[in-house]
Design an enzyme around this catalytic site. Structure first.
Site, PDB file in Angstrom:
ATOM      1  N   ASP A  33       6.338  -1.466 -17.631  1.00 50.73           N
ATOM      2  CA  ASP A  33       6.563  -0.512 -16.545  1.00 50.73           C
ATOM      3  C   ASP A  33       5.970  -0.912 -15.191  1.00 50.73           C
ATOM      4  OD1 ASP A  33       7.681   0.805 -18.652  1.00 50.73           O
ATOM      5  OD2 ASP A  33       6.387   2.565 -18.594  1.00 50.73           O
TER       6      ASP A  33
ATOM      7  N   ASP B 128      10.525   2.253 -17.540  1.00 50.57           N
ATOM      8  CA  ASP B 128      10.627   3.679 -17.778  1.00 50.57           C
ATOM      9  C   ASP B 128      11.949   4.081 -17.105  1.00 50.57           C
ATOM     10  OD1 ASP B 128       9.051   5.688 -18.994  1.00 50.57           O
ATOM     11  OD2 ASP B 128       8.417   6.474 -17.055  1.00 50.57           O
TER      12      ASP B 128
ATOM     13  N   HIS C  84      14.418   7.296 -16.874  1.00 53.83           N
ATOM     14  CA  HIS C  84      14.675   8.690 -17.247  1.00 53.83           C
ATOM     15  C   HIS C  84      15.942   9.257 -16.599  1.00 53.83           C
ATOM     16  CE1 HIS C  84      10.720   8.671 -18.960  1.00 53.83           C
ATOM     17  NE2 HIS C  84      10.069   8.664 -17.813  1.00 53.83           N
TER      18      HIS C  84
ATOM     19  N   HIS D  35       9.981  10.841 -11.789  1.00 54.39           N
ATOM     20  CA  HIS D  35       9.683   9.422 -11.577  1.00 54.39           C
ATOM     21  C   HIS D  35      10.657   8.564 -12.371  1.00 54.39           C
ATOM     22  CE1 HIS D  35       7.649  10.339 -15.377  1.00 54.39           C
ATOM     23  NE2 HIS D  35       7.819   9.056 -15.682  1.00 54.39           N
TER      24      HIS D  35
ATOM     25  N   LYS E  69      13.134   2.656 -21.694  1.00 55.50           N
ATOM     26  CA  LYS E  69      12.571   3.692 -22.572  1.00 55.50           C
ATOM     27  C   LYS E  69      12.506   5.027 -21.847  1.00 55.50           C
ATOM     28  CE  LYS E  69       7.871   2.564 -21.402  1.00 55.50           C
ATOM     29  NZ  LYS E  69       7.698   3.879 -20.760  1.00 55.50           N
TER      30      LYS E  69
ATOM     31  N   CYS F  54       1.608   4.322 -21.691  1.00 56.50           N
ATOM     32  CA  CYS F  54       2.578   3.373 -22.258  1.00 56.50           C
ATOM     33  C   CYS F  54       1.938   2.133 -22.862  1.00 56.50           C
ATOM     34  CB  CYS F  54       3.627   3.022 -21.209  1.00 56.50           C
ATOM     35  SG  CYS F  54       4.647   4.471 -20.838  1.00 56.50           S
TER      36      CYS F  54
HETATM   37  C1  VGL Z   1       4.179   6.556 -18.257  1.00 57.21           C
HETATM   38  C2  VGL Z   1       3.780   8.804 -18.329  1.00 57.21           C
HETATM   39  C3  VGL Z   1       5.113   9.077 -18.109  1.00 57.21           C
HETATM   40  C4  VGL Z   1       3.639   5.158 -18.336  1.00 57.21           C
HETATM   41  C5  VGL Z   1       5.512   6.800 -18.043  1.00 57.21           C
HETATM   42  O1  VGL Z   1       4.355   4.202 -17.961  1.00 57.21           O
HETATM   43  O2  VGL Z   1       2.493   4.990 -18.787  1.00 57.21           O
HETATM   44  N1  VGL Z   1       3.326   7.565 -18.399  1.00 57.21           N
HETATM   45  N2  VGL Z   1       5.967   8.054 -17.975  1.00 57.21           N
HETATM   46 ZN    ZN Z   2       7.988   8.328 -17.606  1.00 56.81          ZN
END
Ligand code: VGL
Ligand code: ZN
Length: 221
Positions: free
Chosen positions: A8, A46, A48, A81, A106, A151
């Site tokens: 990420d 990440d 979404h 995000h 993911k 993550c």
């Molecule tokens: C993450 C919370 C929500 C991360 C991603 O990359 O650690 N944490 N989405």
């Molecule tokens: Zn996230």
């Protein structure tokens, strides 16, 4: 095959991003420094949908940081995000992306988040990463990225649970630290589970040392 998983390293997690992690940009030079020492470099994003159920805006009267019950457990709500294909979902432009062979997405399901790069939080679906690693006969992975307490933590624990050997590069990670002790607790959990923790300098030194050993033994043989 020495394999690196970059977790990420996205615009929204850099300072100034939608979910900026303090000092998150400091890990980019670490990634760029260690990439040349790996045979295979993989990355995660990440990713979404805008109607993601873990975004606070999708719950009436909730704010980021609030906790709600979903799938029988307490889940944290986040600011919007890494919405799929948005600017903020892109890998940091300062990251050297030339060596990245494959990117795994993911958190793509609106109903359930996925902190781990292997499974969603309800362990209902996998991302295909474990199958990919096994197909390539990779038994050991090195992980770095964001965030240490989400993550990176869940990916490292799942890697161990799936039978992979796993090493986390500590100076290549930064934490969200909703509570100030989250980062230390995450490292403790990883160490207790059998995750090796090392700095990028220790990693480079050990690779150089094993390279010298390999060269010496082939000269002797
Ligand atoms: C993450 C919370 C929500 C991360 C991603 O990359 O650690 N944490 N989405
Ligand atoms: Zn996230």
């Amino acid at each position: 095959m020495r394999t690196l998983l970059l977790v990420d390293l996205q615009v929204d997690f850099m300072p100034g991003g939608a979910m900026g992690i303090p000092d998150g940009d400091a890990v980019i030079p670490v990634a760029n420094k260690i990439e040349p020492y790996f045979d295979l470099v993989l990355a995660t994003q990440d990713w979404h949908p805008a109607n993601h159920s873990y975004f606070a805006v999708n719950h009436p009267n909730k704010a980021p940081g609030d906790v709600v019950e979903m799938h029988g457990t307490q889940q944290i709500l986040w600011p919007v995000h890494c919405v799929e294909s948005s600017h903020g979902s892109r890998l940091s432009p300062r990251l050297n992306r030339d060596k990245i062979m494959k990117v795994f997405h993911k958190g793509t399901d609106a109903k359930v988040d996925s902190y781990s790069t292997f499974f969603d939080n309800a362990h209902l679906r996998d991302t295909g990463l474990a199958k990919y690693l096994r197909k390539q006969r990779i038994s050991e992975i090195y992980i770095m990225g964001l965030a240490t307490d989400y993550c990176v933590l869940w990916s490292a624990l799942d890697a161990i649970g799936l039978g992979f050997s796993c090493c986390v590069i500590t100076d290549g990670c930064r934490a969200i630290n909703r509570n100030s002790e989250d980062e230390a607790a995450a490292y403790r959990k990883m160490a207790d589970a059998g995750v090796h923790l090392m700095t990028s300098d220790e990693l480079v030194r050990s690779i150089k040392r094993s390279g010298i050993r390999r060269a010496a033994s082939s000269a002797a043989g």
